[in-house]
Design a protein around this motif. Sequence first.
Motif, short mmCIF file in Angstrom:
data_model
loop_
_atom_site.label_atom_id
_atom_site.label_comp_id
_atom_site.label_asym_id
_atom_site.label_seq_id
_atom_site.Cartn_x
_atom_site.Cartn_y
_atom_site.Cartn_z
N MET A 1 0.84 -1.20 0.00
CA MET A 1 0.00 0.00 0.00
C MET A 1 0.88 1.25 0.00
O MET A 1 1.90 1.31 0.69
N ASN A 2 0.48 2.24 -0.79
CA ASN A 2 1.13 3.55 -0.74
C ASN A 2 1.07 4.06 0.70
O ASN A 2 0.01 4.11 1.32
N GLU A 3 2.22 4.47 1.24
CA GLU A 3 2.30 4.85 2.65
C GLU A 3 1.33 5.98 2.99
O GLU A 3 0.74 6.02 4.07
N THR A 4 1.12 6.92 2.06
CA THR A 4 0.22 8.05 2.34
C THR A 4 -1.24 7.62 2.44
O THR A 4 -2.07 8.38 2.92
N LEU A 5 -1.53 6.39 1.99
CA LEU A 5 -2.90 5.88 2.06
C LEU A 5 -3.11 4.95 3.25
O LEU A 5 -4.19 4.38 3.41
N PRO A 7 -3.27 3.60 7.33
CA PRO A 7 -3.76 4.12 8.62
C PRO A 7 -2.64 4.74 9.45
O PRO A 7 -2.87 5.67 10.22
N ALA A 8 -1.41 4.25 9.28
CA ALA A 8 -0.29 4.81 10.02
C ALA A 8 -0.05 6.26 9.63
O ALA A 8 0.33 7.09 10.47
N HIS A 9 -0.28 6.57 8.36
CA HIS A 9 -0.09 7.96 7.90
C HIS A 9 -1.13 8.87 8.54
O HIS A 9 -0.81 9.99 8.97
N ALA A 10 -2.38 8.41 8.63
CA ALA A 10 -3.41 9.20 9.29
C ALA A 10 -3.06 9.43 10.75
O ALA A 10 -3.22 10.55 11.28
N THR A 11 -2.57 8.39 11.41
CA THR A 11 -2.16 8.52 12.82
C THR A 11 -1.03 9.53 12.97
O THR A 11 -1.02 10.36 13.90
N ALA A 12 -0.08 9.49 12.05
CA ALA A 12 1.05 10.42 12.10
C ALA A 12 0.58 11.86 11.87
O ALA A 12 1.07 12.80 12.52
N LEU A 13 -0.35 12.05 10.95
CA LEU A 13 -0.89 13.39 10.71
C LEU A 13 -1.60 13.92 11.96
O LEU A 13 -1.47 15.10 12.31
N ASP A 14 -2.34 13.06 12.63
CA ASP A 14 -3.00 13.48 13.87
C ASP A 14 -1.98 13.87 14.93
O ASP A 14 -2.15 14.87 15.64
N SER A 409 -7.66 10.58 11.21
CA SER A 409 -8.12 9.19 11.36
C SER A 409 -9.63 9.08 11.14
O SER A 409 -10.12 8.02 10.74
N ASP A 410 -10.38 10.16 11.38
CA ASP A 410 -11.81 10.16 11.05
C ASP A 410 -11.99 10.03 9.53
O ASP A 410 -12.86 9.27 9.07
N VAL A 411 -11.18 10.76 8.79
CA VAL A 411 -11.24 10.69 7.33
C VAL A 411 -10.90 9.28 6.87
O VAL A 411 -11.57 8.72 5.99
N TYR A 412 -9.85 8.71 7.46
CA TYR A 412 -9.46 7.35 7.08
C TYR A 412 -10.61 6.37 7.33
O TYR A 412 -10.90 5.51 6.50
N ARG A 413 -11.28 6.53 8.47
CA ARG A 413 -12.38 5.62 8.77
C ARG A 413 -13.52 5.77 7.76
O ARG A 413 -14.13 4.79 7.33
N PHE A 414 -13.84 7.00 7.40
CA PHE A 414 -14.88 7.22 6.40
C PHE A 414 -14.56 6.46 5.12
O PHE A 414 -15.42 5.75 4.57
N VAL A 415 -13.35 6.58 4.63
CA VAL A 415 -12.96 5.91 3.39
C VAL A 415 -13.04 4.39 3.55
O VAL A 415 -13.54 3.68 2.68
N ASP A 416 -12.58 3.89 4.68
CA ASP A 416 -12.66 2.44 4.96
C ASP A 416 -14.10 1.94 4.92
O ASP A 416 -14.40 0.89 4.33
N GLU A 417 -15.00 2.70 5.54
CA GLU A 417 -16.41 2.26 5.61
C GLU A 417 -17.08 2.34 4.25
O GLU A 417 -17.92 1.48 3.92
#
Length: 424
Positions: A1-5, A7-14, A409-417
């Motif tokens: 997976m592209n690192e920017t996509l 969940p770890a990247h979302a966590t780092a941004l937070d 991480s909210d954005v990441y969850r939206f995309v996952d769902e």
Amino acid sequence: MNETLSPAHATALDAADPIRHLRSQFLIPQHQGSDQTYFVGNSLGLQPRGAQAMVQEVMDQWARIAVEGHFTGPTQWLSYHRLVRDSLAGVVGALPHEVVAMNTLSVNLHLMMVSFYRPTSERPAILMEAGAFPTDRHAVEAQIRFHGFNPATDLIEVQPDEANGTISMQAIERAISEHGKRVALVLWPGVQYRSGQVFDLDAITRLARAQGANVGFDLAHSVGNVPLNLHDIAPDFAVWCHYKYLNAGPGAVAGAFVHERHSRDSTLPRFAGWWGHEQATRFQMAPEFVPELGAEGWQLSNPPVLGLAPLRASLALYDEAGMDALRTKSLKITGYLETMVRARLDHVLQIITPSDPERRGCQLSLRVAGGRAQGRSLFEYLQSVGVLGDWREPDVIRISPTPMYNRYSDVYRFVDEVETWAGV
């Protein structure tokens, strides 16, 4: 997976978010024992933790000293509306005496049009965007009829001319140029509620002025969302609500701006009320109306103090964060949402909000492949798993990652769902 996509990247941004602490200042709705993933700050902002104490303070004053609360202490009710004035002016880019918190948006819009929609037989028209929020459409039609004109000919609507139903600056310029000699008022939104498009208010003001028209803005979806500079742009007026990005609660007291060039003009027609009378002589109860200088001169009745209290709590957070920091995060988190949607959901979701960051706030308006039925299916699925956006007919889901309290991480969850719903 592209690192920017990932969940770890979302966590780092937070973790790197300099205003992440603001989230803890809000009460997050719960879903099955966990924080709901809430993307509806563009419709109703979350409750600031400080709001209850502000309301309780008023309740305690009422209980202890009753009517004397109007004149007692630093939060006395006589001037309570001024407790939010300076902070509100900072949010909208105005001078303090140019803003006031009063009434509701629709009431304020009518009050402003009393003063700044002055039609004549040669210049009877109001120009606005097609598909405007019903508040504006209904108020404009009513004002045109009230003055004896006909909305069929004197309400000019600028149609979308871009692929996703947005309106180019060129289309606005053409409309104002073509109809300008008939236009008494240009009434325009700061952000179009359905598409999420941000407009160039400075350019619109200059175009309206060049044609001799007054200009006013509905900033319901702009205030607290995008930077504003009302004093320098210098429209005649603006109106907005405080229950969206300003987090002041359902049906909250609204706001209005009147440019300072009108502040001393007592000849302007207005629907006068007692609380718009100058404060220094208000309680002399004289029959003559002497307007308070500035926007406060458009007040009607004494302000609902219990309704203003939550706005104080929210504005304290805006003072702490500053609009620059909020806009910086907004650009970043909305850009992250766009990147994730295009990378992982391009076959499922169409973004109709402009891609240019300067032409949008924190809202992305989305259409679901397959039409309205599929859109409703996705919307209802997201609700069932605790991911809340909002639905606007006929087929738009609005997702607004509000920088005050939303996380990457909210954005990441939206995309996952959405992927789960789509069966990816």
